[in-house]
Design an enzyme around this catalytic site. Structure first.
Site, PDB file in Angstrom:
ATOM      1  N   CYS A 154      -4.743   2.023  -4.166  1.00  0.00           N
ATOM      2  CA  CYS A 154      -3.931   3.135  -3.674  1.00  0.00           C
ATOM      3  C   CYS A 154      -2.730   3.408  -4.570  1.00  0.00           C
ATOM      4  O   CYS A 154      -2.318   4.561  -4.747  1.00  0.00           O
ATOM      5  CB  CYS A 154      -3.457   2.824  -2.262  1.00  0.00           C
ATOM      6  SG  CYS A 154      -2.578   1.246  -2.133  1.00  0.00           S
ATOM      7  N   HIS A 184       0.873  -1.170   0.000  1.00  0.00           N
ATOM      8  CA  HIS A 184       0.000   0.000   0.000  1.00  0.00           C
ATOM      9  C   HIS A 184       0.911   1.222   0.000  1.00  0.00           C
ATOM     10  O   HIS A 184       1.921   1.243   0.710  1.00  0.00           O
ATOM     11  CB  HIS A 184      -0.889   0.017   1.249  1.00  0.00           C
ATOM     12  CG  HIS A 184      -1.505   1.355   1.524  1.00  0.00           C
ATOM     13  ND1 HIS A 184      -2.677   1.772   0.929  1.00  0.00           N
ATOM     14  CD2 HIS A 184      -1.106   2.373   2.326  1.00  0.00           C
ATOM     15  CE1 HIS A 184      -2.971   2.998   1.354  1.00  0.00           C
ATOM     16  NE2 HIS A 184      -2.038   3.386   2.206  1.00  0.00           N
TER      17      HIS A 184
END
Length: 650
Positions: free
Chosen positions: A102, A34
């Protein structure tokens, strides 16, 4: 004044991916990444829409690493306006763990701020994961999780998820659920960026979402010139759809474009389908660069150069132009135009050695060799080593090969330790019973999964292979024979086979090339079987990725020098084999699979075949004295050899 730009990198699995990925997927994945962008004193990321928090204060905690992405001359106001333009694109309902996440968002922002992109190991993770059998099996489950959430926002995977693809489905389900929950969670105290309008409410969970974009998925979003140029650099062929939210004809053709992206992206390597919305971010700047004045407009690129442009709504023409582009970018392999019925009928199932020896005799031989050892070193004493063999290993095999078989947990930890100790203290002439037992063990999915996840230095297969490699000139026939049969059985598990060819290919090849010319026919037969298994694995990959421009993920990489070496060895072995038709059959099938669809056919292999006079060698096997007194006799083998000689050899 230039402002520094940083990338915060987190592992959604909290270290679990590094520990368990090899067991679950057959390849090492160090993290489920992420990312967020840190600039102007804020950390900005995408999950439940676009969120902002103080650096390091999101629900992900402290970043695993911080990557310096350079500096930006863009001011904060311009960046805020850019983010505002993304609000209808990066919404909570469009989030997808693989396709639109993301990392898609941070890559767009980095492109806008610096003209660069996030690191490849982050961008390529979804495609690396999906290239594994486990990842491909999980794709529908992940799609359901993010296309149809339950009350908690995340669907629960069905109980039978990935059962055929993972040795531990329950563990896989647990890991996936944890990763998905962390990925989609929102941060306490997070807000939207200053001056940025709130994210629109998500659509109804029951409404299927259209194909969204990703860095490596089916459909990309390009919101600025930098991200679009990055796409052109990293893909052989690009199809760009210039659209706008207010364009009615665009809405009509969009489902067709999305469906083509879904089908063509999966069947072609190095192909990117991208949408550029002129009203989102700096989409208008991308359109201006390519002189796009109306929507919908489609522009086609090869190697970053524009080849064709199409305007308006014409679905048949769009399909035709995309097919023409892909044909030009990825011309079909010359072998696809040939009629090769004998070669195409070759079964790609691995050749396995399944005969069960007298188990008591095998263990007794090892115990006798242990007792006779003049010296002993290692983590286990003689008595403890014998105890593991007699009280754990022998009962396991007796239960496994009983009639009917009984389920007994394999003592893999202790047996691996015993293997290391025995190979250190016994000579190769005394180790063949141990290797033969590992040959049988590799027919057990649990044991093959264990070998897949073991570190290279502690893998029993690599320990045995290292021993035979260092004593190749003096190793006795029995040790060579059982080692070849063990390696052949490793190909029952595609994941283990790929791991071996990635971590021990040079040792395997060296051992194999020597064994193909051994004086003993049984050794040559086992070597021919292992050669066939390697070639069959390559052929499976090529058949699944016809037209691909590059290798994928954990798949064994094509290597010209290696394939030339292996092909040369096979041809020499065929030439020297004068008596055993079965060996000639296996070697010929191996040669056919090495040549068929090879990316090095014209550049490397065709000249090699001509220099080695491969056609004459193969045809010689069909003549008297070429293999036995009458030459090759079996009709199907003769057809195969003739087809290779006439159609694949110059």
């Amino acid at each position: 004044m230039p402002v520094p730009v940083q990338l915060y990198v987190y592992d959604l699995s909290n270290g679990m991916a590094r520990q368990m990925s090899a067991q679950l997927t057959g390849r090492q994945i160090d993290g489920i990444w992420h990312t967020s962008i840190v600039v102007f004193g804020h950390e900005i990321f995408y999950g439940q829409g676009i969120s902002l928090t103080q650096p390091g204060k999101s629900h992900h905690g402290a970043p695993l690493r911080i990557v310096d992405m350079g500096e930006t001359s863009v001011d904060e106001r311009a960046f805020t306006e850019y983010l505002s333009g993304l609000r209808n694109t990066y919404t909570a309902d469009k989030y997808h763990l693989l396709d639109f996440n993301c990392n898609s968002f941070t890559n767009d922002c980095i492109g806008f701020l610096t003209g660069g992109s996030i690191p490849d190991y982050i961008k390529d993770l979804p495609s690396d994961f999906l290239s594994t059998p486990f990842g491909a099996a999980l794709r529908p489950t992940i799609d359901r999780m993010f296309r149809g959430p339950g009350p908690s926002g995340i669907s629960t995977p069905p109980p039978d998820m990935s059962a055929a693809a993972s040795p531990n489905p329950a563990l896989a389900a647990s890991l996936l659920q944890a990763v998905a929950a962390r990925a989609a969670a929102s941060s306490p105290g997070a807000s939207t960026p200053q001056g940025y309008l709130p994210t629109p409410a998500p659509t109804s969970p029951s409404t299927p979402l259209p194909a969204t974009s990703s860095l490596t998925g089916q459909l990309h979003v390009s919101t600025n010139p930098a991200s679009f140029h990055s796409l052109l650099r990293t893909h052989r062929a690009v199809i760009a759809f210039f659209t706008s939210a207010t364009c009615g004809p665009c809405r009509m053709i969009a489902p067709v474009f999305e469906e083509l992206a879904k089908t063509k992206s999966r069947s072609e390597g190095g192909v990117a389908f991208t949408k550029i919305d002129l009203s989102v971010g700096m989409g208008h700047a991308v359109a201006s660069e390519w002189d796009v004045q109306v929507t919908p407009t489609f522009i086609f690129y090869i190697d970053g150069k524009k080849t064709h442009e199409m305007k308006g709504v014409n679905a048949p023409e769009l399909r035709t132009q995309i097919d023409l582009l892909l044909y030009e970018a990825f011309p079909p392999h010359p072998h696809t135009r040939l009629s090769l019925p004998a070669i195409e009928s070759i079964s790609l199932k691995p050749i396995l050695f399944t005969q069960v020896p007298a188990l008591d005799t095998a263990i007794s031989k090892l115990v006798g060799f242990i007792d006779g050892a003049s010296s002993w070193t290692g983590s286990l004493a003689k008595a403890e080593t014998k105890q593991v063999l007699l009280q754990a290993v022998l009962p396991y095999f007796k239960a496994r090969f009983a009639t009917p078989p009984r389920t007994v947990k394999a003592p893999l930890d202790r047996w691996t330790a015993v293997t290391s100790v025995l190979t250190s203290n016994l000579s190769t002439s005394e180790l063949f019973p141990l290797v033969d037992l590992w040959r049988l063990a590799l027919l057990d999915e649990t044991a093959s999964a264990w070998c897949t996840t073991a570190d290279t230095s502690s893998s029993p297969i690599n320990i045995i292979l290292t021993k035979v490699s260092t004593t190749a000139n003096t190793a006795p026939r029995n040790y060579i024979l059982t080692s070849l049969r063990m390696l052949s059985n490793a190909f029952q598990s595609p994941i283990l086979a790929r791991r071996l060819l990635l971590t021990a290919r040079d040792n395997i090849t060296s051992f194999l090339v020597t064994s193909l010319l051994h004086d003993d026919a049984s050794v040559r037969t086992a070597a021919a079987s292992l050669s066939f298994n390697i070639a069959a694995m390559l052929q499976k990959r090529r058949s699944e990725h016809i037209g691909a421009s590059r290798s994928d993920g954990e798949e064994v990489q094509e290597d010209a020098d290696w394939e030339v070496e292996l092909t040369s060895a096979i041809i020499e072995a065929i030439e020297r084999e004068k008596s055993n038709e079965e060996i000639v059959h296996r070697l010929s099938a191996c040669l056919a699979l090495l040549l068929r669809l090879s990316p090095y056919t014209e550049s490397q292999l065709t000249p090699l075949l001509e220099v080695l006079q491969a056609r004459n060698i193969l045809e010689g096997k069909l003549e008297k004295g070429g293999c036995g007194e009458a030459g090759v006799v079996k009709k199907e083998v003769r057809k195969l050899i003739q087809e290779i000689a006439e159609k694949l050899c110059p």
